[in-house]
Write an enzyme that holds these catalytic residues in place. Structure first.
Site, short mmCIF file in Angstrom:
data_model
loop_
_atom_site.label_atom_id
_atom_site.label_comp_id
_atom_site.label_asym_id
_atom_site.label_seq_id
_atom_site.Cartn_x
_atom_site.Cartn_y
_atom_site.Cartn_z
N TYR A 23 0.38 -1.16 -0.19
CA TYR A 23 0.30 0.07 -0.12
C TYR A 23 0.47 1.29 -0.12
O TYR A 23 0.36 2.34 -0.79
CB TYR A 23 -0.66 -0.18 1.36
CG TYR A 23 -1.79 1.31 1.67
CD1 TYR A 23 -2.12 1.75 0.53
CD2 TYR A 23 -1.38 2.08 1.92
CE1 TYR A 23 -3.36 2.83 1.06
CE2 TYR A 23 -2.30 3.45 2.73
CZ TYR A 23 -3.27 3.76 1.49
OH TYR A 23 -3.94 4.78 2.19
N GLU A 45 -11.74 5.36 4.80
CA GLU A 45 -10.84 5.82 6.41
C GLU A 45 -12.25 6.14 7.29
O GLU A 45 -11.25 5.83 8.83
CB GLU A 45 -10.60 7.01 5.10
CG GLU A 45 -9.24 7.88 5.17
CD GLU A 45 -7.96 7.12 5.45
OE1 GLU A 45 -8.00 6.84 6.77
OE2 GLU A 45 -7.36 7.40 4.94
N TRP A 53 -5.35 1.08 9.94
CA TRP A 53 -5.67 0.88 8.51
C TRP A 53 -5.09 -0.47 8.32
O TRP A 53 -6.01 -0.64 7.14
CB TRP A 53 -5.01 2.47 7.94
CG TRP A 53 -4.83 2.36 6.89
CD1 TRP A 53 -3.60 1.47 5.74
CD2 TRP A 53 -6.08 2.57 5.92
NE1 TRP A 53 -4.45 1.94 4.33
CE2 TRP A 53 -5.47 2.21 4.71
CE3 TRP A 53 -7.31 3.68 6.49
CZ2 TRP A 53 -6.91 3.04 3.61
CZ3 TRP A 53 -7.87 3.70 5.76
CH2 TRP A 53 -8.14 3.68 4.21
#
Length: 191
Positions: A23, A45, A53
């Site tokens: 990522y 988010e 995350w």
């Protein structure tokens, strides 16, 4: 001779997991201007609120499947039956408030579109139109994130506090917060 994947210097947060490294190396901080993609990222988010995350990354494909490819026109039509389906899906973060927030976010997105407002241009306009190149300690929020958060909330978006919004800005490439020694910093700055 190029550095191997193992010897590349990366931002510290990305080094704990192969998915986080990928990522970081391929997506994080790359300027995204596509309205639909920005909306998806903002919604994800929001799902991350209170979590790491990596949790969202591991569930991202299930989210995309459950939310019909994050197509705002489809998500805006979700009913209580869809909410129940999503709450029963172990592949996503099963929070009624966050699911309902995403449905509401799709409706807001479509309202803006109908009014001739481009979601991506609106967000980037608040961010100054081009990626900020920051150096030094990475903040958890900035005055720009605070203002963007206020304007998103005024529109009716939820789970868009200044910390979440700043993380969104970083991920969407509105700000380049790659560490000075990170191999991605210069490459992202050129974008």
């Amino acid at each position: 001779m190029p550095a191997s994947e193992e010897t590349k210097i990366r931002c510290n947060w990305s080094q704990s997991d192969p998915l986080m490294r990928a990522y970081h190396d391929e997506e994080w901080g790359v300027p995204e201007r596509d309205s639909r993609a920005l909306w998806e990222l903002l919604m994800l988010e929001g799902f991350q609120a209170g979590l790491a995350w990596i949790t969202v990354l591991r569930k991202r494909e299930a989210f995309r499947e459950g939310f019909k490819g994050f197509d705002p026109a489809k998500v805006a039509r979700f009913t209580e039956k869809d909410i129940a389906r999503l709450l029963a899906n172990p592949g996503i973060i099963r929070s009624r408030a966050k699911i309902e927030s995403t449905i509401q976010g799709a409706r807001i997105y479509l309202e803006m579109q109908k009014a001739g407002e481009d979601f991506g241009s609106w967000l980037w306009g608040m961010a100054g139109g081009k990626p900020l190149q920051l150096a030094g300690p990475v903040p958890v929020q900035t005055p720009t994130a605070v203002e963007m958060s206020k304007r998103l909330k005024k529109r009716g978006f939820k789970f868009v506090g200044p910390v979440i919004v700043y993380a969104f800005m970083q991920a969407a490439g509105m700000v380049n917060d790659h560490a000075p020694e990170c191999f991605r910093r210069k490459a992202v700055a050129r974008l």
